[in-house]
Motif scaffolding. Structure first.
Motif, PDB file in Angstrom:
ATOM      1  N   LEU A  24     116.669 105.482   7.193  1.00  0.00           N
ATOM      2  CA  LEU A  24     115.473 105.870   6.484  1.00  0.00           C
ATOM      3  C   LEU A  24     113.986 106.265   7.358  1.00  0.00           C
ATOM      4  N   GLN A  27     114.589 109.732   8.506  1.00  0.00           N
ATOM      5  CA  GLN A  27     114.165 110.550   7.409  1.00  0.00           C
ATOM      6  C   GLN A  27     113.093 110.648   7.129  1.00  0.00           C
ATOM      7  N   ARG A  28     112.006 109.671   7.169  1.00  0.00           N
ATOM      8  CA  ARG A  28     110.819 109.491   7.192  1.00  0.00           C
ATOM      9  C   ARG A  28     110.087 110.210   8.270  1.00  0.00           C
ATOM     10  N   SER A  31     110.408 114.102   7.621  1.00  0.00           N
ATOM     11  CA  SER A  31     109.836 114.647   6.530  1.00  0.00           C
ATOM     12  C   SER A  31     108.910 115.743   6.703  1.00  0.00           C
ATOM     13  N   ASP A  33     106.598 115.844   4.162  1.00  0.00           N
ATOM     14  CA  ASP A  33     105.493 115.214   3.646  1.00  0.00           C
ATOM     15  C   ASP A  33     104.649 114.278   4.449  1.00  0.00           C
ATOM     16  N   GLU A  36     104.975 110.437   4.312  1.00  0.00           N
ATOM     17  CA  GLU A  36     106.230 110.030   4.919  1.00  0.00           C
ATOM     18  C   GLU A  36     106.176 109.681   6.332  1.00  0.00           C
ATOM     19  N   ARG A  37     105.560 110.965   7.019  1.00  0.00           N
ATOM     20  CA  ARG A  37     105.684 110.891   8.360  1.00  0.00           C
ATOM     21  C   ARG A  37     104.577 109.749   9.035  1.00  0.00           C
ATOM     22  N   LEU A  39     103.965 106.932   7.358  1.00  0.00           N
ATOM     23  CA  LEU A  39     104.522 105.704   7.032  1.00  0.00           C
ATOM     24  C   LEU A  39     105.394 105.521   8.288  1.00  0.00           C
ATOM     25  N   ALA A  40     106.016 106.414   8.708  1.00  0.00           N
ATOM     26  CA  ALA A  40     107.297 106.157   9.883  1.00  0.00           C
ATOM     27  C   ALA A  40     106.440 105.684  11.038  1.00  0.00           C
TER      28      ALA A  40
END
Length: 111
Positions: A24, A27-28, A31, A33, A36-37, A39-40
């Motif tokens: 996960l 994936q982030r 991304s 998005d 999402e980046r 958040l990672a």
């Protein structure tokens, strides 16, 4: 907009001990998005801050971008371990990139 964001805090959520795996997290990180980046990035920096002086000892000049890049590269080069908890993977990746001196690791950093 502010009311909408404040309302998000009222939505019940279910927490899981395995919320973030390496899969996960990668994936982030990859991304398209921006949220999402972000958040990672926030996750990686949080784990980095928590482990500074114990799991790794990055210097004061290390940027958040470098920290993210180290973790992303580690995830890309080690697909067999991506199912593990992301915090463990981040800690190992940073520890390999910036190991602590033996005498500092036990006591952590002094403030």
């Amino acid at each position: 907009m502010k009311k909408w964001l404040a309302g998000l805090w009222l939505i019940p959520t279910v927490a899981s001990a395995q919320f973030f795996t390496g899969n996960l997290l990668l994936q982030r990180m990859q991304s398209s998005d921006a949220l999402e980046r972000m958040l990672a990035m926030g996750y990686v920096i949080g784990v980095s801050d928590a482990g500074q002086g114990s799991t790794h000892c990055s210097g004061a000049q290390v940027t958040s971008g470098q920290t993210r890049d180290v973790v992303k590269q580690y995830l890309e080069q080690n697909p067999a371990i991506r199912d593990l908890h992301a915090d463990i993977i981040v800690s190992v990746a940073l520890g390999q990139a910036w190991p602590c001196p033996k005498n500092q690791k036990k006591g952590g950093t002094k403030l």
